[in-house]
Design an enzyme around this catalytic site. Structure first.
Site, mmCIF file in Angstrom:
data_model
loop_
_atom_site.group_PDB
_atom_site.id
_atom_site.type_symbol
_atom_site.label_atom_id
_atom_site.label_comp_id
_atom_site.label_asym_id
_atom_site.label_seq_id
_atom_site.Cartn_x
_atom_site.Cartn_y
_atom_site.Cartn_z
ATOM 1 N N ASP A 1 7.094 -24.944 19.254
ATOM 2 C CA ASP A 1 8.131 -25.896 19.668
ATOM 3 C C ASP A 1 7.844 -27.289 19.122
ATOM 4 O O ASP A 1 8.747 -27.986 18.646
ATOM 5 C CB ASP A 1 8.210 -25.958 21.200
ATOM 6 C CG ASP A 1 8.862 -24.719 21.788
ATOM 7 O OD1 ASP A 1 9.576 -24.013 21.053
ATOM 8 O OD2 ASP A 1 8.657 -24.468 22.990
ATOM 9 N N ASP B 1 3.389 -26.128 23.529
ATOM 10 C CA ASP B 1 3.737 -24.988 22.675
ATOM 11 C C ASP B 1 3.759 -25.453 21.213
ATOM 12 O O ASP B 1 4.594 -26.274 20.823
ATOM 13 C CB ASP B 1 5.106 -24.429 23.086
ATOM 14 C CG ASP B 1 5.440 -23.164 22.318
ATOM 15 O OD1 ASP B 1 5.603 -22.113 22.970
ATOM 16 O OD2 ASP B 1 5.542 -23.210 21.071
HETATM 17 C C1 PRP Z 1 1.642 -19.146 20.095
HETATM 18 C C2 PRP Z 1 0.545 -19.248 19.067
HETATM 19 C C3 PRP Z 1 -0.149 -17.905 19.178
HETATM 20 C C4 PRP Z 1 0.046 -17.553 20.638
HETATM 21 C C5 PRP Z 1 -1.235 -17.776 21.372
HETATM 22 O O1 PRP Z 1 2.736 -18.471 19.588
HETATM 23 O O2 PRP Z 1 1.003 -19.548 17.784
HETATM 24 O O3 PRP Z 1 0.417 -16.940 18.320
HETATM 25 O O4 PRP Z 1 1.038 -18.434 21.159
HETATM 26 O O5 PRP Z 1 -1.177 -17.281 22.664
HETATM 27 P P1 PRP Z 1 -2.092 -16.072 23.143
HETATM 28 O O6 PRP Z 1 -3.457 -16.348 22.645
HETATM 29 O O7 PRP Z 1 -2.010 -16.117 24.654
HETATM 30 O O8 PRP Z 1 -1.521 -14.796 22.609
HETATM 31 P P2 PRP Z 1 4.089 -18.267 20.442
HETATM 32 O O9 PRP Z 1 4.122 -16.889 21.017
HETATM 33 O O10 PRP Z 1 4.262 -19.411 21.384
HETATM 34 O O11 PRP Z 1 5.207 -18.249 19.319
HETATM 35 P P3 PRP Z 1 5.771 -19.446 18.420
HETATM 36 O O12 PRP Z 1 4.725 -19.719 17.373
HETATM 37 O O13 PRP Z 1 6.995 -18.872 17.842
HETATM 38 O O14 PRP Z 1 6.036 -20.642 19.292
HETATM 39 N N1 URA Z 2 0.845 -20.972 22.729
HETATM 40 C C1 URA Z 2 0.887 -22.298 22.455
HETATM 41 O O1 URA Z 2 1.554 -22.719 21.498
HETATM 42 N N2 URA Z 2 0.198 -23.128 23.258
HETATM 43 C C2 URA Z 2 -0.545 -22.705 24.294
HETATM 44 O O2 URA Z 2 -1.172 -23.532 24.994
HETATM 45 C C3 URA Z 2 -0.567 -21.325 24.567
HETATM 46 C C4 URA Z 2 0.125 -20.482 23.754
#
Ligand code: PRP
Ligand code: URA
Length: 207
Positions: A200, A197
Site C-alpha cells: 500500500d 503495509d
Molecule cells: C506483504 C509482504 C509479504 C507479506 C509478509 O505482502 O510483501 O509478502 O506481506 O507477511 P507474512 O510474512 O505474514 O506472510 P501482502 O500480502 O501485504 O501483499 P502486497 O505486497 O500486495 O501488499
Molecule cells: N505485510 C506488510 O506489508 N507489513 C506488515 O507489517 C506485515 C505484512
C-alpha cells in the site's frame, strides 16, 4: 543464516521508510537503495569467472560475475521496487515473478501466480521487503525448492524475529539478508514498529 545489516545509513533509510510522510515515490526509491546494500552483502562470496574481451590493449581476460546463473524472484506486489533495483545492477540476470496475498483474516498467504522460469542449478535471489509471520516467504521458498535451484538467498527489508526464525528453522540452508529486525508482531500480524503495509505504501493504495 540470518544476516542483519548494521550500517548507520541502513538505519537512517529504514527511519525514512517508517515516516508516514514519505510519499510512494520516495518509499520505492528508499526500498531500492536498501536493496542495493543487501545485494552487495549477499554477493560477497559469489564466484567470479574469467571473461575474454577486447580492451584498448587488444584481447584480454578479466573476472566477472556469471549473471546468467542468477535468477531474481520477486513476490508481488511489494517486492517490485526490489526486483527493479537488483535488475539495474545485474541487467543480465533472469527475473521471475510470484504473486501472493495475505488473507486479512487468517493472515495466511495465498499463491495465485507463478511465472518463475526453469531455475534448476541456478542461484535464486528471492526479494520481498516484509517478513511478518514468515508465511509468504516460507511458501515461496517451498515452491522454489521444487524447481531444484543450486541455492536460495533472500533479500528482505524489515522482519519480525519470529517470522525469520520460522524460516531459518524450516530452511537452514537458505541465507537471509535483512536490513532491520524489528521487535515483533501485533494482534493483526503487522510488524511492530514496522512501516504498515509495504504494498500500500509503495503503490498509493492506503484507504
Ligand atoms: C506483504 C509482504 C509479504 C507479506 C509478509 O505482502 O510483501 O509478502 O506481506 O507477511 P507474512 O510474512 O505474514 O506472510 P501482502 O500480502 O501485504 O501483499 P502486497 O505486497 O500486495 O501488499
Ligand atoms: N505485510 C506488510 O506489508 N507489513 C506488515 O507489517 C506485515 C505484512
Amino acid at each position: 543464516m540470518i544476516y542483519e545489516l548494521s550500517n548507520p545509513l541502513t538505519k537512517s533509510l529504514i527511519t525514512q521508510l517508517r515516516n508516514e510522510k514519505s510519499a510512494a515515490v520516495l518509499f520505492r526509491h528508499t526500498i531500492a537503495e536498501l536493496t542495493k546494500q543487501l545485494l552487495y552483502e549477499a554477493l560477497k562470496d559469489f564466484p567470479l569467472s574469467e571473461k575474454k574481451m577486447m580492451t584498448w590493449r587488444g584481447e584480454e581476460s578479466f573476472v566477472a560475475l556469471d549473471e546468467a546463473n542468477i535468477f531474481v524472484v520477486t513476490v508481488l506486489r511489494a517486492g517490485m521496487p526490489m526486483l527493479d533495483s537488483v535488475m539495474q545492477t545485474l541487467p543480465n540476470a533472469t527475473a521471475g515473478f510470484l504473486a501472493m496475498q495475505r488473507d486479512e483474516v487468517t493472515h495466511k498467504s495465498k499463491l495465485y501466480y507463478d511465472r518463475v522460469p526453469d531455475c534448476r542449478g541456478k542461484t535464486i535471489l528471492l526479494v520481498d521487503p516484509m517478513v511478518a509471520t514468515g508465511g509468504s516467504l516460507l511458501d515461496a521458498i517451498e515452491l522454489l525448492k521444487r524447481k531444484e535451484p543450486l541455492r536460495i538467498i533472500t533479500l528482505n527489508i524489515i522482519g519480525s524475529p519470529e517470522g525469520l526464525e520460522r524460516i531459518n528453522a524450516a530452511y537452514p540452508d537458505v541465507d537471509i539478508y535483512i536490513s532491520q529486525i524489528d521487535e515483533g508482531l501485533n494482534a493483526e500480524k503487522y510488524i511492530i514498529p514496522g512501516l504498515g503495509d509495504a504494498g500500500d505504501r509503495a503503490y498509493n493504495t492506503l484507504s
